[in-house]
Design a protein around this motif. Structure first.
Motif: not given
Length: 91
Positions: A21-31, A56-74
């Motif tokens: 696995v190369q993608h950082p998010a995918a690596k976290l899922l594997v771990l 996948q939910g975070a991706e949709e929220l990012i598309k809606l304009g939320l910053h990743p840090s806001e998603i992490i807080i949620g």
């Protein structure tokens, strides 16, 4: 065996050991899946599926304009609420 489709839409049928696995998010899922398997001995697929859904939910929220840090807080607030509910209902 697992069916995997890579970024070039090429299909692979392999066992877990054959996938690098190369993608950082995918690596976290594997771990996370491996950790679940080592600690509990079961539920790795559930952990990976849940993690994928959260991403996948975070991706949709990012598309809606939320910053990743806001998603992490949620997500952190949701974890806190679930833990509170578990503690409340288990007593």
């Amino acid at each position: 065996n697992k069916m995997v489709i890579n970024h070039l839409d090429k299909l692979f049928v392999t066992n877990d050991a054959g996938i690098e696995v190369q993608h950082p998010a995918a690596k976290l899922l594997v771990l996370a899946g491996k950790g679940q398997q080592e600690e509990i001995g079961d539920g790795a697929n559930l952990v990976i599926s849940l993690g994928g859904e959260l991403l996948q939910g975070a991706e949709e929220l990012i598309k809606l304009g939320l910053h990743p840090s806001e998603i992490i807080i949620g997500y952190t607030k949701a974890i806190t609420k679930v833990r509170w509910l578990i503690n409340c209902c288990s007593n």
